[in-house]
Enzyme design. Structure first.
Site, PDB file in Angstrom:
ATOM      1  N   CYS A 173       0.504  -1.883  -0.523  1.00  0.00           N
ATOM      2  CA  CYS A 173       0.189  -0.065  -0.065  1.00  0.00           C
ATOM      3  C   CYS A 173       0.640   1.240  -0.075  1.00  0.00           C
ATOM      4  O   CYS A 173      -0.119   2.083  -0.148  1.00  0.00           O
ATOM      5  CB  CYS A 173      -1.088   0.152   1.513  1.00  0.00           C
ATOM      6  SG  CYS A 173      -1.896  -1.291   0.832  1.00  0.00           S
ATOM      7  N   SER A 212     -11.526   1.177   4.983  1.00  0.00           N
ATOM      8  CA  SER A 212     -11.512   1.897   3.028  1.00  0.00           C
ATOM      9  C   SER A 212     -12.236   1.426   2.528  1.00  0.00           C
ATOM     10  O   SER A 212     -12.436   0.342   2.289  1.00  0.00           O
ATOM     11  CB  SER A 212      -9.899   2.385   3.099  1.00  0.00           C
ATOM     12  OG  SER A 212      -9.669   1.184   3.093  1.00  0.00           O
ATOM     13  N   LYS A 247     -10.041   6.993   4.122  1.00  0.00           N
ATOM     14  CA  LYS A 247     -11.443   6.357   4.386  1.00  0.00           C
ATOM     15  C   LYS A 247     -12.471   7.058   3.536  1.00  0.00           C
ATOM     16  O   LYS A 247     -13.968   6.725   3.016  1.00  0.00           O
ATOM     17  CB  LYS A 247     -11.670   6.965   5.795  1.00  0.00           C
ATOM     18  CG  LYS A 247     -12.678   5.987   7.040  1.00  0.00           C
ATOM     19  CD  LYS A 247     -13.200   4.711   7.081  1.00  0.00           C
ATOM     20  CE  LYS A 247     -14.138   4.352   7.038  1.00  0.00           C
ATOM     21  NZ  LYS A 247     -14.778   4.345   5.721  1.00  0.00           N
ATOM     22  N   HIS A 279      -8.835   4.179  -1.559  1.00  0.00           N
ATOM     23  CA  HIS A 279      -8.293   3.294  -1.868  1.00  0.00           C
ATOM     24  C   HIS A 279      -7.193   2.703  -2.336  1.00  0.00           C
ATOM     25  O   HIS A 279      -7.380   1.638  -2.904  1.00  0.00           O
ATOM     26  CB  HIS A 279      -7.888   2.727  -0.200  1.00  0.00           C
ATOM     27  CG  HIS A 279      -6.693   2.011  -0.175  1.00  0.00           C
ATOM     28  ND1 HIS A 279      -5.375   2.456  -0.230  1.00  0.00           N
ATOM     29  CD2 HIS A 279      -5.573   1.000   0.462  1.00  0.00           C
ATOM     30  CE1 HIS A 279      -3.971   1.827   0.991  1.00  0.00           C
ATOM     31  NE2 HIS A 279      -4.256   1.394   1.274  1.00  0.00           N
TER      32      HIS A 279
END
Length: 393
Positions: A89, A217, A336, A340
């Site tokens: 990520c 998310s 959030k 993402h």
């Protein structure tokens, strides 16, 4: 990278809409953000010396090896070096660091950094299986709930040690969704409020451990791009946002080798970045932090030094990280609300922070912003990147 007058600068950027982008070819998406970022910097494609592309993929798309895809839109980039980076990520930040290193080595004057992901081609269970490839497969691949299950275990460990933190997690979710209301790029622009985020319901069920849907998310598509330039040429460009610090710290991959209630490598990255920038946390105007799950933002409060270990809840309860608080955290809405798309996230966070430092963030703008911090992580605080940005032009 220590702050100096010779530190590279962000000189242009562009950000796509995040969300479920049906009917948009990832190749087209990459080309759109790349072209717009170069134009924003006041450059021509032939001015770019190298291309650094971040995407996790891992099965989201059949098309892999994406480093030359942008050439289909911008043929002027043909024969330029182009590389794909991946660090879970934190893939977008890995691409940024690759670009920074090319400039610091004297190999490039202007670099193009692109982060993208197209996640919604797969059904949600398959997305969970792909994301679990960013855990320590030998021990963690069987965790129910996908990567939410990993952070559900982290949350449960924290709750067991320090008490139920459901109020704090709901406050974090509500804050970020409220902030995301004014982010035109956000996947979900909806203010859910504390009560909805706090309570279990048909629309907000438990997902993994104590984590509810509002603690997680979104599965998103999107892309973002940056132009980063050497300091000597950036001074003559329309805008320049300097990297006062850019730090990368990795930790063990298995959770079993770490304290799951502490992001120790993140803490080290923050200390080093603030030291490199010759600043303290009190000097920062805002932070964009990696809230893949609300419990991650809670632990990141402690890692950045806003509260001692186990006391992160008081940070959100006292309004310190609210948009009008002492240190606004995620004025963009964070992962959030914004979404993402894994490979795009680190680049997106730097775009949001650069916009703030340049006083070009529209309704998201923090008044008189000077220093903007970014924390982007891969896995459960395994690959940790902290940047501190400052406008110099």
């Amino acid at each position: 990278m220590t702050a100096s007058a010779s530190s590279p600068c962000i000189t242009g950027w562009h950000h796509s809409q995040f969300g479920k982008l049906d009917g948009i070819d990832p190749e087209v998406l990459i080309g759109q953000v790349a072209k717009a970022a170069i134009e924003h910097a006041g450059l021509q494609p032939e001015d770019i010396d190298s291309v650094h592309v971040g995407t996790f993929n891992a099965g989201f798309l059949y098309q892999d090896f994406p480093s030359s895809l942008v050439l289909n839109t911008l043929p002027q980039l043909r024969f330029k070096p182009a590389t794909r980076l991946e660090n879970a990520c934190a893939t977008g930040s890995a691409a940024i660091h690759s670009g920074l290193q090319a400039i610091k080595a004297g190999e490039s004057k202007h670099v193009l950094v692109i982060g993208f992901e197209k996640m919604t081609e797969l059904a949600t269970p398959q997305v969970g299986e792909v994301l679990l490839k960013a855990c320590y497969a030998k021990e963690e691949a069987g965790i129910p709930g996908g990567f939410a299950g990993v952070f559900g275990k982290i949350a449960q460990s924290y709750f067991d040690r320090f008490g139920d933190q459901s109020d704090a997690l709901a406050m974090i979710a509500a804050k970020n969704h409220k902030n995301g209301m004014v982010n035109p790029y956000a996947h979900m622009r909806k203010d859910f409020g504390f009560e909805f985020c706090r309570n279990v319901s048909d629309k907000n069920p438990y997902v993994a451990g104590p984590l509810k849907r509002t603690d997680c998310s979104l599965i998103s598509d999107g892309a973002a791009a940056l132009v980063i330039s050497a300091a000597d040429v950036a001074k003559a460009m329309p805008r320049a946002v300097q990297f006062r610090a850019a730090v990368h710290v990795n930790d063990f991959l298995p959770l079993s080798r770490r304290d799951p209630t502490r992001f120790e490598a993140a803490e080290l990255a923050w200390k080093k970045a603030l030291g490199d920038a010759s600043l303290t946390l009190n000097d920062l105007s805002l932070v964009e932090t990696h809230d893949c799950f609300t419990v991650a933002e809670l632990l990141e409060y402690e890692a950045m030094g806003l509260a001692p270990h186990g006391q992160g809840a008081r940070v959100i309860a006292e309004g310190i990280t609210a948009k009008d608080g002492k240190l606004p955290v995620n004025p963009s809405g964070g992962l959030k609300s914004k979404g993402h798309p894994v490979g795009a996230t680190g680049v997106s966070m730097h775009v949001m922070a650069a916009m703030q430092a340049a006083h070009d963030a529209g309704d998201m703008q923090i008044a008189n912003a000077r220093y903007a911090g970014v924390f982007n992580m891969g896995g459960a605080a395994v690959a940790n990147y902290v940047s501190i940005l400052e406008r110099v032009n």
